[in-house]
Design a protein around this motif. Structure first.
Motif, PDB file in Angstrom:
ATOM      1  N   LEU A  36       0.462  -0.875   0.272  1.00 39.77           N
ATOM      2  CA  LEU A  36      -0.321   0.146   0.073  1.00 39.77           C
ATOM      3  C   LEU A  36       1.024   0.968  -0.089  1.00 39.77           C
ATOM      4  CD1 LEU A  36      -2.653   0.148   0.276  1.00 39.77           C
ATOM      5  CD2 LEU A  36      -2.706   0.448   3.293  1.00 39.77           C
ATOM      6  N   GLY A  37       0.219   1.938  -0.195  1.00 39.41           N
ATOM      7  CA  GLY A  37       0.955   3.562  -0.313  1.00 39.41           C
ATOM      8  C   GLY A  37       0.265   4.765  -0.582  1.00 39.41           C
ATOM      9  N   TRP A  38       0.630   6.238  -0.761  1.00 45.04           N
ATOM     10  CA  TRP A  38      -0.364   6.825  -0.463  1.00 45.04           C
ATOM     11  C   TRP A  38      -0.540   7.560  -2.234  1.00 45.04           C
ATOM     12  CZ3 TRP A  38      -2.521   7.761   3.660  1.00 45.04           C
ATOM     13  CH2 TRP A  38      -2.404   7.332   4.924  1.00 45.04           C
ATOM     14  N   CYS A  39      -2.211   7.882  -2.472  1.00 48.52           N
ATOM     15  CA  CYS A  39      -2.554   8.797  -3.892  1.00 48.52           C
ATOM     16  C   CYS A  39      -2.612  10.443  -3.237  1.00 48.52           C
ATOM     17  CB  CYS A  39      -3.706   8.464  -3.989  1.00 48.52           C
ATOM     18  SG  CYS A  39      -3.940   6.217  -4.224  1.00 48.52           S
ATOM     19  N   ARG A  40      -2.014  10.866  -4.312  1.00 49.87           N
ATOM     20  CA  ARG A  40      -1.716  12.080  -4.322  1.00 49.87           C
ATOM     21  C   ARG A  40      -3.303  13.013  -4.896  1.00 49.87           C
ATOM     22  NH1 ARG A  40       2.095  10.868  -7.782  1.00 49.87           N
ATOM     23  NH2 ARG A  40       1.004  11.326  -9.677  1.00 49.87           N
ATOM     24  N   THR A  41      -3.714  12.196  -5.342  1.00 52.59           N
ATOM     25  CA  THR A  41      -5.165  12.752  -5.874  1.00 52.59           C
ATOM     26  C   THR A  41      -6.088  12.771  -4.392  1.00 52.59           C
ATOM     27  OG1 THR A  41      -5.580  11.471  -7.728  1.00 52.59           O
ATOM     28  CG2 THR A  41      -7.423  12.297  -7.198  1.00 52.59           C
ATOM     29  N   ARG A  42      -6.580  13.873  -4.478  1.00 54.03           N
ATOM     30  CA  ARG A  42      -7.464  13.844  -3.175  1.00 54.03           C
ATOM     31  C   ARG A  42      -9.595  13.356  -2.841  1.00 54.03           C
ATOM     32  NH1 ARG A  42      -5.226  16.027   1.398  1.00 54.03           N
ATOM     33  NH2 ARG A  42      -2.983  16.058   0.842  1.00 54.03           N
ATOM     34  N   LEU A  43     -10.136  13.306  -2.686  1.00 58.13           N
ATOM     35  CA  LEU A  43     -11.160  12.748  -2.410  1.00 58.13           C
ATOM     36  C   LEU A  43     -11.914  14.394  -1.935  1.00 58.13           C
ATOM     37  CD1 LEU A  43     -11.993   9.458  -1.044  1.00 58.13           C
ATOM     38  CD2 LEU A  43     -12.099  10.126  -3.399  1.00 58.13           C
ATOM     39  N   GLU A  74      -2.699  -1.343  -4.069  1.00 58.30           N
ATOM     40  CA  GLU A  74      -3.059   0.164  -3.769  1.00 58.30           C
ATOM     41  C   GLU A  74      -2.783   0.989  -3.267  1.00 58.30           C
ATOM     42  OE1 GLU A  74      -5.881   0.762  -4.157  1.00 58.30           O
ATOM     43  OE2 GLU A  74      -7.245  -0.362  -3.313  1.00 58.30           O
ATOM     44  N   GLY A  75      -3.824   1.882  -3.722  1.00 60.91           N
ATOM     45  CA  GLY A  75      -3.297   3.110  -2.673  1.00 60.91           C
ATOM     46  C   GLY A  75      -4.831   3.545  -1.788  1.00 60.91           C
ATOM     47  N   LEU A  76      -3.511   4.493  -1.149  1.00 58.62           N
ATOM     48  CA  LEU A  76      -4.517   5.419   0.384  1.00 58.62           C
ATOM     49  C   LEU A  76      -4.949   6.820  -0.701  1.00 58.62           C
ATOM     50  CD1 LEU A  76      -3.508   4.393   3.583  1.00 58.62           C
ATOM     51  CD2 LEU A  76      -6.080   3.461   2.212  1.00 58.62           C
ATOM     52  N   MET A  77      -6.224   7.187   0.048  1.00 57.55           N
ATOM     53  CA  MET A  77      -6.401   8.481  -0.418  1.00 57.55           C
ATOM     54  C   MET A  77      -7.481   9.020   0.378  1.00 57.55           C
ATOM     55  SD  MET A  77      -8.398   7.790  -3.895  1.00 57.55           S
ATOM     56  CE  MET A  77      -8.556   9.052  -4.445  1.00 57.55           C
ATOM     57  N   GLN A  78      -7.015  10.678   0.443  1.00 53.98           N
ATOM     58  CA  GLN A  78      -7.695  11.203   2.257  1.00 53.98           C
ATOM     59  C   GLN A  78      -8.631  12.578   1.408  1.00 53.98           C
ATOM     60  OE1 GLN A  78      -3.662  12.820   3.776  1.00 53.98           O
ATOM     61  NE2 GLN A  78      -3.281  12.141   1.695  1.00 53.98           N
ATOM     62  N   ASP A  79      -9.215  13.271   1.812  1.00 53.42           N
ATOM     63  CA  ASP A  79      -9.885  14.055   1.174  1.00 53.42           C
ATOM     64  C   ASP A  79      -9.319  15.445   1.177  1.00 53.42           C
ATOM     65  OD1 ASP A  79      -9.753  15.247   3.881  1.00 53.42           O
ATOM     66  OD2 ASP A  79     -11.768  14.389   4.334  1.00 53.42           O
ATOM     67  N   ASP A  80      -9.414  16.551   1.064  1.00 49.67           N
ATOM     68  CA  ASP A  80      -9.517  18.146   0.887  1.00 49.67           C
ATOM     69  C   ASP A  80      -8.935  18.136   1.867  1.00 49.67           C
ATOM     70  OD1 ASP A  80     -11.747  18.076   1.767  1.00 49.67           O
ATOM     71  OD2 ASP A  80     -12.875  19.418  -0.896  1.00 49.67           O
ATOM     72  N   GLY A  81      -9.400  17.818   2.902  1.00 53.58           N
ATOM     73  CA  GLY A  81      -9.039  18.176   4.442  1.00 53.58           C
ATOM     74  C   GLY A  81      -8.021  17.026   4.995  1.00 53.58           C
ATOM     75  N   GLY A  82      -7.096  16.394   4.126  1.00 48.15           N
ATOM     76  CA  GLY A  82      -6.056  15.346   4.789  1.00 48.15           C
ATOM     77  C   GLY A  82      -6.746  14.370   5.195  1.00 48.15           C
ATOM     78  N   HIS A  83      -8.183  13.996   5.472  1.00 40.30           N
ATOM     79  CA  HIS A  83      -8.368  13.266   7.092  1.00 40.30           C
ATOM     80  C   HIS A  83      -8.330  11.824   5.871  1.00 40.30           C
ATOM     81  CE1 HIS A  83     -10.907  16.512   8.671  1.00 40.30           C
ATOM     82  NE2 HIS A  83      -9.499  15.857   9.466  1.00 40.30           N
ATOM     83  N   THR A 159       2.415  -4.013   3.685  1.00 35.71           N
ATOM     84  CA  THR A 159       3.664  -2.671   3.739  1.00 35.71           C
ATOM     85  C   THR A 159       2.690  -1.497   3.994  1.00 35.71           C
ATOM     86  OG1 THR A 159       4.896  -2.937   1.300  1.00 35.71           O
ATOM     87  CG2 THR A 159       6.071  -4.246   3.381  1.00 35.71           C
ATOM     88  N   LEU A 160       3.501  -0.570   3.829  1.00 42.49           N
ATOM     89  CA  LEU A 160       3.469   0.975   4.047  1.00 42.49           C
ATOM     90  C   LEU A 160       4.140   1.796   2.942  1.00 42.49           C
ATOM     91  CD1 LEU A 160       0.661   3.131   3.811  1.00 42.49           C
ATOM     92  CD2 LEU A 160       0.957   3.189   5.981  1.00 42.49           C
ATOM     93  N   ASP A 161       4.301   1.846   2.644  1.00 46.27           N
ATOM     94  CA  ASP A 161       4.783   3.125   1.697  1.00 46.27           C
ATOM     95  C   ASP A 161       6.451   2.631   1.999  1.00 46.27           C
ATOM     96  OD1 ASP A 161       4.312   5.392   1.184  1.00 46.27           O
ATOM     97  OD2 ASP A 161       3.970   6.763   2.612  1.00 46.27           O
ATOM     98  N   GLY A 162       6.314   1.116   1.754  1.00 46.88           N
ATOM     99  CA  GLY A 162       8.030   0.594   1.888  1.00 46.88           C
ATOM    100  C   GLY A 162       8.304  -0.396   3.618  1.00 46.88           C
ATOM    101  N   ARG A 163       6.886   0.047   4.453  1.00 46.59           N
ATOM    102  CA  ARG A 163       7.690   0.099   6.232  1.00 46.59           C
ATOM    103  C   ARG A 163       6.493  -1.727   6.404  1.00 46.59           C
ATOM    104  NH1 ARG A 163       4.538   0.696  10.869  1.00 46.59           N
ATOM    105  NH2 ARG A 163       3.076   1.157   9.937  1.00 46.59           N
ATOM    106  N   THR A 164       6.867  -2.584   6.585  1.00 51.64           N
ATOM    107  CA  THR A 164       6.396  -3.559   6.604  1.00 51.64           C
ATOM    108  C   THR A 164       5.924  -3.126   8.075  1.00 51.64           C
ATOM    109  OG1 THR A 164       8.168  -4.910   6.290  1.00 51.64           O
ATOM    110  CG2 THR A 164       6.863  -5.970   7.033  1.00 51.64           C
ATOM    111  N   LEU A 165       3.748  -3.901   7.557  1.00 47.71           N
ATOM    112  CA  LEU A 165       3.044  -4.401   8.976  1.00 47.71           C
ATOM    113  C   LEU A 165       2.923  -5.524   9.381  1.00 47.71           C
ATOM    114  CD1 LEU A 165       1.145  -1.525   6.861  1.00 47.71           C
ATOM    115  CD2 LEU A 165       2.285  -1.342   9.588  1.00 47.71           C
ATOM    116  N   ALA A 166       2.953  -5.820  10.090  1.00 53.68           N
ATOM    117  CA  ALA A 166       2.559  -7.060  10.833  1.00 53.68           C
ATOM    118  C   ALA A 166       0.760  -7.558  10.530  1.00 53.68           C
ATOM    119  CB  ALA A 166       1.947  -7.477  12.679  1.00 53.68           C
ATOM    120  N   VAL A 167       0.306  -8.827   9.723  1.00 51.26           N
ATOM    121  CA  VAL A 167      -0.576  -9.194   9.621  1.00 51.26           C
ATOM    122  C   VAL A 167      -0.830  -9.678  11.005  1.00 51.26           C
ATOM    123  CG1 VAL A 167      -1.896 -10.994   7.872  1.00 51.26           C
ATOM    124  CG2 VAL A 167       0.113  -9.780   7.189  1.00 51.26           C
TER     125      VAL A 167
END
Length: 170
Positions: A36-43, A74-83, A159-167
């Motif tokens: 997983l990573g972060w998307c630049r496009t906002r909702l 897959e990419g995570l999205m934030q709203d236009d307020g950054g949430h 992973t999130l931005d390359g950081r390993t997460l526990a399953v």
């Protein structure tokens, strides 16, 4: 109806039905985890559409077009307020302080059927799910992340931005 946006007084709807094979998931999808990573496009926030499944998915299409290099699934999205709101095609659950937390969807996002099912499941556990505003830091510091939608069920995030997460074994 006529050209324009006003619906006709006496609508005559057209139904379009499309069929395609069910998408194939890798055999280890439920255990190996997604990148997983972060998307630049906002909702954009729109309370009238918040939580509803509708056909206006241009923001998700634009966000999904941001990567095609094989580094993320897959990419995570934030709203236009950054949430933090969701992934491009899935709802998000974050394991924070021992509880499953999912973003509030009162301003934008889709309240998917698997989101409801996962929330009900986690409510039956000792670590009941919570809906609240999530900041990027909340998600970045979560011990585990899970993505849900009706086609995939529930997928852990490896992973999130390359950081390993526990399953999470749950």
């Amino acid at each position: 109806g006529e050209r324009g946006y006003r619906p006709p007084r006496d609508p005559r709807p057209t139904r379009v039905v499309a069929a395609s094979p069910w998408p194939r998931s890798p055999p280890d999808a439920a255990t190996a985890g997604k990148r997983l990573g972060w998307c630049r496009t906002r909702l954009a926030r729109n309370g009238a559409l918040a939580g509803h499944k509708h056909l206006n998915r241009l923001e998700q299409v634009l966000a999904r077009a941001e990567w095609d290099d094989g580094t993320m699934d897959e990419g995570l999205m934030q709203d236009d307020g950054g949430h933090v709101i969701a992934a491009t095609q899935a709802n998000l659950f974050a394991r924070i302080d021992g509880a499953w937390v999912t973003p509030r969807l009162d301003a934008c996002g889709v309240a998917g059927v698997m989101r409801r099912a996962f929330s009900q499941w986690s409510g039956d556990q000792e670590d009941a799910g919570v809906q609240r505003t999530l900041e990027v830091g909340d998600v970045a510091s979560a011990t585990s992340l899970v993505l849900t939608n009706a086609l995939i069920g529930a997928w852990p995030v490896a992973t999130l931005d390359g950081r390993t997460l526990a399953v999470d074994p749950a």
